[in-house]
Design a protein around this motif. Structure first.
Motif, PDB file in Angstrom:
ATOM      1  N   UNK A   1      12.637  13.032   5.841  1.00  0.00           N
ATOM      2  CA  UNK A   1      12.541  12.235   4.616  1.00  0.00           C
ATOM      3  C   UNK A   1      13.312  10.938   4.787  1.00  0.00           C
ATOM      4  N   UNK A   2      12.697   9.850   4.346  1.00  0.00           N
ATOM      5  CA  UNK A   2      13.320   8.533   4.462  1.00  0.00           C
ATOM      6  C   UNK A   2      12.940   7.705   3.238  1.00  0.00           C
ATOM      7  N   UNK A   3      13.763   6.706   2.890  1.00  0.00           N
ATOM      8  CA  UNK A   3      13.328   5.754   1.864  1.00  0.00           C
ATOM      9  C   UNK A   3      12.153   4.942   2.429  1.00  0.00           C
ATOM     10  N   UNK A   4      11.288   4.445   1.526  1.00  0.00           N
ATOM     11  CA  UNK A   4      11.387   4.489   0.068  1.00  0.00           C
ATOM     12  C   UNK A   4      10.967   5.847  -0.501  1.00  0.00           C
ATOM     13  N   UNK A   5      11.418   6.093  -1.739  1.00  0.00           N
ATOM     14  CA  UNK A   5      11.106   7.364  -2.390  1.00  0.00           C
ATOM     15  C   UNK A   5      11.233   7.218  -3.905  1.00  0.00           C
ATOM     16  N   UNK A   6      10.614   8.156  -4.614  1.00  0.00           N
ATOM     17  CA  UNK A   6      10.655   8.160  -6.076  1.00  0.00           C
ATOM     18  C   UNK A   6      11.386   9.409  -6.549  1.00  0.00           C
ATOM     19  N   UNK A   7      12.279   9.250  -7.503  1.00  0.00           N
ATOM     20  CA  UNK A   7      12.926  10.406  -8.116  1.00  0.00           C
ATOM     21  C   UNK A   7      12.544  10.481  -9.590  1.00  0.00           C
ATOM     22  N   UNK A   8      12.212  11.684 -10.032  1.00  0.00           N
ATOM     23  CA  UNK A   8      11.806  11.925 -11.416  1.00  0.00           C
ATOM     24  C   UNK A   8      13.032  11.871 -12.332  1.00  0.00           C
TER      25      UNK A   8
ATOM     26  N   UNK B   1       0.826  -1.207   0.000  1.00  0.00           N
ATOM     27  CA  UNK B   1       0.000   0.000   0.000  1.00  0.00           C
ATOM     28  C   UNK B   1       0.863   1.261   0.000  1.00  0.00           C
ATOM     29  N   UNK B   2       1.952   1.229   0.733  1.00  0.00           N
ATOM     30  CA  UNK B   2       2.873   2.365   0.808  1.00  0.00           C
ATOM     31  C   UNK B   2       3.506   2.636  -0.559  1.00  0.00           C
ATOM     32  N   UNK B   3       3.974   1.578  -1.199  1.00  0.00           N
ATOM     33  CA  UNK B   3       4.584   1.702  -2.523  1.00  0.00           C
ATOM     34  C   UNK B   3       3.578   2.263  -3.526  1.00  0.00           C
ATOM     35  N   UNK B   4       2.400   1.682  -3.539  1.00  0.00           N
ATOM     36  CA  UNK B   4       1.384   2.108  -4.510  1.00  0.00           C
ATOM     37  C   UNK B   4       0.929   3.547  -4.279  1.00  0.00           C
ATOM     38  N   UNK B   5       0.833   3.950  -3.015  1.00  0.00           N
ATOM     39  CA  UNK B   5       0.434   5.322  -2.704  1.00  0.00           C
ATOM     40  C   UNK B   5       1.437   6.322  -3.265  1.00  0.00           C
ATOM     41  N   UNK B   6       2.714   6.048  -3.099  1.00  0.00           N
ATOM     42  CA  UNK B   6       3.745   6.960  -3.610  1.00  0.00           C
ATOM     43  C   UNK B   6       3.709   7.029  -5.135  1.00  0.00           C
ATOM     44  N   UNK B   7       3.483   5.891  -5.787  1.00  0.00           N
ATOM     45  CA  UNK B   7       3.388   5.873  -7.248  1.00  0.00           C
ATOM     46  C   UNK B   7       2.199   6.709  -7.721  1.00  0.00           C
ATOM     47  N   UNK B   8       1.047   6.527  -7.074  1.00  0.00           N
ATOM     48  CA  UNK B   8      -0.145   7.293  -7.459  1.00  0.00           C
ATOM     49  C   UNK B   8       0.086   8.795  -7.297  1.00  0.00           C
ATOM     50  N   UNK B   9       0.709   9.186  -6.200  1.00  0.00           N
ATOM     51  CA  UNK B   9       0.963  10.610  -5.954  1.00  0.00           C
ATOM     52  C   UNK B   9       1.961  11.162  -6.966  1.00  0.00           C
ATOM     53  N   UNK B  10       2.941  10.357  -7.354  1.00  0.00           N
ATOM     54  CA  UNK B  10       3.926  10.781  -8.352  1.00  0.00           C
ATOM     55  C   UNK B  10       3.240  11.225  -9.632  1.00  0.00           C
ATOM     56  N   UNK B  11       2.240  10.477 -10.076  1.00  0.00           N
ATOM     57  CA  UNK B  11       1.555  10.822 -11.326  1.00  0.00           C
ATOM     58  C   UNK B  11       0.518  11.934 -11.132  1.00  0.00           C
ATOM     59  N   UNK B  12       0.060  12.127  -9.902  1.00  0.00           N
ATOM     60  CA  UNK B  12      -0.856  13.238  -9.634  1.00  0.00           C
ATOM     61  C   UNK B  12      -0.122  14.579  -9.590  1.00  0.00           C
ATOM     62  N   UNK B  13       1.112  14.566  -9.087  1.00  0.00           N
ATOM     63  CA  UNK B  13       1.893  15.786  -8.893  1.00  0.00           C
ATOM     64  C   UNK B  13       3.037  15.815  -9.911  1.00  0.00           C
ATOM     65  N   UNK B  14       2.707  16.016 -11.149  1.00  0.00           N
ATOM     66  CA  UNK B  14       3.672  15.845 -12.234  1.00  0.00           C
ATOM     67  C   UNK B  14       4.813  16.856 -12.215  1.00  0.00           C
ATOM     68  N   UNK B  15       4.645  17.948 -11.503  1.00  0.00           N
ATOM     69  CA  UNK B  15       5.712  18.948 -11.452  1.00  0.00           C
ATOM     70  C   UNK B  15       6.766  18.627 -10.395  1.00  0.00           C
TER      71      UNK B  15
END
Length: 208
Positions: free
Chosen positions: A144-151, A118-132
């Motif tokens: 800030x701690x891992x896990x994290x997504x970098x553009x 759920x944590x992984x999927x939530x971050x992925x969904x937010x990544x595509x919602x906040x495209x900037x």
């Protein structure tokens, strides 16, 4: 296969110096410290997962989760892993760019066994919602701690990292990167295994 183009980078090339033995090989319930979060990631929305290992760890991971049995997995050995976390991260990003040209990469640590799907999927969904946003990071107690997504737009800056500095060093020290820290309220999600005492705690959690 999911519709996003986020590639996981699973960092599993550490030396376990504080543990005194390879922590990733230690049992954790019905699994192992090093493979628990990887199994979780396999069930998530991540399209592919690049597992960055050293020469010693490669055989263990490919035996426990064979690449030919899991279409999401790509194993790669980082010859410079001994030079620190940044070397493994740069190796993983380079591999992801060469193979998949991703929108971003999702950084996971192999010693965080309580990360959830759920944590992984939530971050992925937010990544595509906040495209900037240049990054979407987990946060606990305003840190800030891992896990994290970098553009992908900040992939070039990853090459500047040295030693044991990871991606969050860029976010904390270079204000030009605008991103979001997503607060999670359960400390256990971020638990990592570095010492014998932490491993004993981990085992007590599985027993209970």
């Amino acid at each position: 296969m999911t519709s996003n183009n986020i590639i996981g980078i699973y960092l599993a090339a550490g030396k376990s110096e504080r543990m005194g033995r390879n922590k990733l090989f230690l049992p954790a319930g019905a699994d192992y410290v090093g493979t628990a979060a990887l199994r979780t990631a396999l069930s998530s929305k991540l399209n592919k997962i690049i597992v960055v290992t050293n020469a010693v760890n490669y055989s263990f991971f490919n035996k426990k989760l064979p690449q030919n049995e899991h279409e999401k997995l790509v194993y790669t050995v980082c010859a410079l892993a001994g030079k620190g976390l940044s070397s493994s991260l740069k190796h993983g990003v380079h591999k992801a760019k060469a193979l998949f040209n991703p929108d971003g990469v999702f950084i996971l640590l192999a010693d965080q066994p309580f990360v959830t799907e759920e944590m992984i999927n939530k971050l992925i969904d937010i990544f595509y919602e906040r495209k900037s946003s240049s990054y979407i990071a987990s946060c606990y107690n305003n840190v800030i701690r891992p896990p994290l997504i970098i553009h992908k737009r900040i992939f070039p800056s990853i090459n500047q990292l040295k030693g044991d500095k990871g991606a969050k060093y860029l976010f904390e020290n270079q204000k030009r990167f605008q991103g979001e820290a997503i607060e999670f309220y359960e400390e256990k999600l971020f638990f990592d295994v570095d010492t014998k005492e932490e491993y004993e705690f981990l085992m007590s959690e599985y027993i209970h």
